[in-house]
Scaffold this motif. Structure first.
Motif, PDB file in Angstrom:
ATOM      1  N   ARG A 195       1.022  -0.784  -0.185  1.00 20.14           N
ATOM      2  CA  ARG A 195       0.057   0.296   0.248  1.00 20.14           C
ATOM      3  C   ARG A 195       1.154   1.531   0.285  1.00 20.14           C
ATOM      4  O   ARG A 195       2.487   1.615   0.101  1.00 20.14           O
ATOM      5  CB  ARG A 195      -1.065  -0.325   1.396  1.00 20.14           C
ATOM      6  N   ASN A 196       0.627   2.252  -0.540  1.00 22.21           N
ATOM      7  CA  ASN A 196       1.487   4.182  -0.327  1.00 22.21           C
ATOM      8  C   ASN A 196       0.255   4.644   0.102  1.00 22.21           C
ATOM      9  O   ASN A 196      -1.341   4.743   0.199  1.00 22.21           O
ATOM     10  CB  ASN A 196       1.920   3.267  -1.711  1.00 22.21           C
ATOM     11  N   ASP A 197       0.971   5.718   0.280  1.00 24.19           N
ATOM     12  CA  ASP A 197       0.388   6.894   1.233  1.00 24.19           C
ATOM     13  C   ASP A 197      -0.264   7.863   0.052  1.00 24.19           C
ATOM     14  O   ASP A 197      -1.042   8.710   0.561  1.00 24.19           O
ATOM     15  CB  ASP A 197       1.442   7.914   2.427  1.00 24.19           C
ATOM     16  N   ALA A 298       8.884  -1.530   4.824  1.00 23.74           N
ATOM     17  CA  ALA A 298       8.625   0.164   5.028  1.00 23.74           C
ATOM     18  C   ALA A 298       9.853   0.764   4.343  1.00 23.74           C
ATOM     19  O   ALA A 298      10.637   0.422   4.224  1.00 23.74           O
ATOM     20  CB  ALA A 298       7.516   1.061   5.391  1.00 23.74           C
ATOM     21  N   VAL A 299       9.298   1.704   2.800  1.00 21.06           N
ATOM     22  CA  VAL A 299      10.505   2.534   1.921  1.00 21.06           C
ATOM     23  C   VAL A 299       9.501   4.061   1.161  1.00 21.06           C
ATOM     24  O   VAL A 299       8.319   4.133   1.573  1.00 21.06           O
ATOM     25  CB  VAL A 299      10.339   2.176   1.091  1.00 21.06           C
ATOM     26  N   SER A 324       5.781   7.195   0.116  1.00 23.32           N
ATOM     27  CA  SER A 324       5.547   5.862   1.612  1.00 23.32           C
ATOM     28  C   SER A 324       5.050   4.981   0.942  1.00 23.32           C
ATOM     29  O   SER A 324       3.941   4.670   0.660  1.00 23.32           O
ATOM     30  CB  SER A 324       5.620   6.065   3.074  1.00 23.32           C
ATOM     31  N   TRP A 325       5.883   3.749   0.795  1.00 25.29           N
ATOM     32  CA  TRP A 325       4.829   2.437   0.314  1.00 25.29           C
ATOM     33  C   TRP A 325       5.279   1.290   2.363  1.00 25.29           C
ATOM     34  O   TRP A 325       6.301   1.240   2.268  1.00 25.29           O
ATOM     35  CB  TRP A 325       5.765   1.255  -0.313  1.00 25.29           C
ATOM     36  N   TRP A 326       4.398   0.609   2.134  1.00 22.50           N
ATOM     37  CA  TRP A 326       4.135  -0.607   3.633  1.00 22.50           C
ATOM     38  C   TRP A 326       4.166  -1.698   2.986  1.00 22.50           C
ATOM     39  O   TRP A 326       2.989  -1.820   2.247  1.00 22.50           O
ATOM     40  CB  TRP A 326       3.227   0.349   4.620  1.00 22.50           C
TER      41      TRP A 326
END
Length: 337
Positions: A195-197, A298-299, A324-326
């Motif tokens: 998922r990402n923000d 996360a990145v 951001s991806w997690w």
């Protein structure tokens, strides 16, 4: 007996007869990508979605005793109407929730990974509870429940020989009859989801960076962090950054970026390629690339330049702010052979 919904993604243009040959065959390949490509556009906008695999899969399902409904969705609203058939009975907390014992099964006919992503994105939006209403039965390392398994019907069965689409990477069946058998026999493989923000999801991976019309790399700057590891502080030029759930972006023009992406290990692998200028014994300058890698949960990428071109599951876009991806371990699933 199962009810099976065979979902194809189309566009409003298709409904007007401007795309798809006017035969109602299922729409424009890139249309569903565009649902999930803001900002940006689909990587493939050719109108060539074939109908034959869908009909063949429907026939194979019917021959096995399934009740089959074929749907062409041309908007998020129409996708959501299909996904509502996977809902569990009403919960006391009022949340929409998938039914783990549902007799309805979903097959998504895909012309691209971006189309499959468009459906997963709507699944996440349907079933992810708001933080203020997080239920006790949601796993502690997840923001979504176990999403319903999906049958994947590639609309070009031969595509895996020329492109590493996600179905090919996962070893999923490609022929319509084999897809039908996998869906009805119920063998399921659970996979990680990024998922990402920005409100979207990633199934395979993302690649940040691009080249000009002559093929020369367009270097960019950005801060790249994986958990507590900093791969780039944002001061040096970068050729590319790969964010990998699966292996679609493991290599870039022969340069190995990701070494062992696994779509079911609960980890995201990230790599950046940094140009380094070296001199030969004769004093000639030579550019080589240093690849820095890290793995984590996360990145985050913070652009230092105005806009960074990227591909995310094959869909083009531009990154102009922090993203951001997690990882969501085991959040989605496919029917396998």
């Amino acid at each position: 007996m199962y009810d099976v919904v065979l979902l194809t993604l189309g566009s409003e243009r298709d409904a007007a007869g401007a795309c798809g040959g006017g035969d109602g065959a299922g729409g424009c390949c890139g249309a569903a990508d565009a649902l999930d490509a803001s900002p940006g556009k689909a990587a493939d906008e050719r109108c060539e979605t074939p109908r034959v695999p869908v009909l063949a899969c429907a026939d194979a399902l019917t021959d096995r005793g399934a009740r089959v409904t074929t749907v062409t969705a041309r908007s998020d609203v129409e996708i959501d109407a299909v996904l509502a058939r996977l809902d569990a009975p009403a919960r006391p907390d009022g949340l929409d929730w998938p039914d783990p014992d549902s007799k309805t099964r979903l097959v998504v006919a895909t012309a691209s990974d971006g189309q499959l992503r468009a459906v997963l994105r709507r699944l996440v939006r349907r079933y992810a509870p708001p933080p203020s209403r997080r239920p006790d039965d949601l796993p502690g390392n997840r923001t979504v429940p176990d999403l319903p398994p999906i049958g994947v019907l590639p609309l070009d069965p031969a595509r895996s020989t020329t492109q590493r689409d996600l179905a090919g990477q996962l070893g999923l069946p490609r022929e319509p009859a084999a897809v039908a058998a996998a869906v009805l026999d119920g063998r399921v493989r659970r996979l990680d989801l990024l998922r990402n923000d920005g409100g979207s999801v990633t199934l395979d991976g993302a690649l940040l960076g691009a080249s000009d019309e002559s093929g020369r790399p367009l270097y960019w700057r950005g801060r790249v962090e994986v958990d507590d590891a900093v791969l780039s502080a944002g001061e040096e030029p970068l050729l590319a950054c790969a964010v990998g759930n699966a292996g679609g972006y493991a290599n870039l023009a022969g340069l190995p970026l990701l070494t062992g992406p696994d779509p079911a290990d609960g980890i995201v692998e990230v790599a950046v390629a940094v140009p380094v200028v070296a001199r030969s014994a004769l004093g000639r300058k030579r550019v080589r690339f240093e690849v820095r890698r890290a793995r984590g949960r996360a990145v985050a990428v913070l652009p230092r330049d105005e806009r960074i071109p990227y591909l995310d599951d094959g869909v083009e876009g531009e990154l102009s702010r922090k993203r951001s991806w997690w990882i969501e371990p085991g959040a989605w699933a496919v029917y396998r052979a």
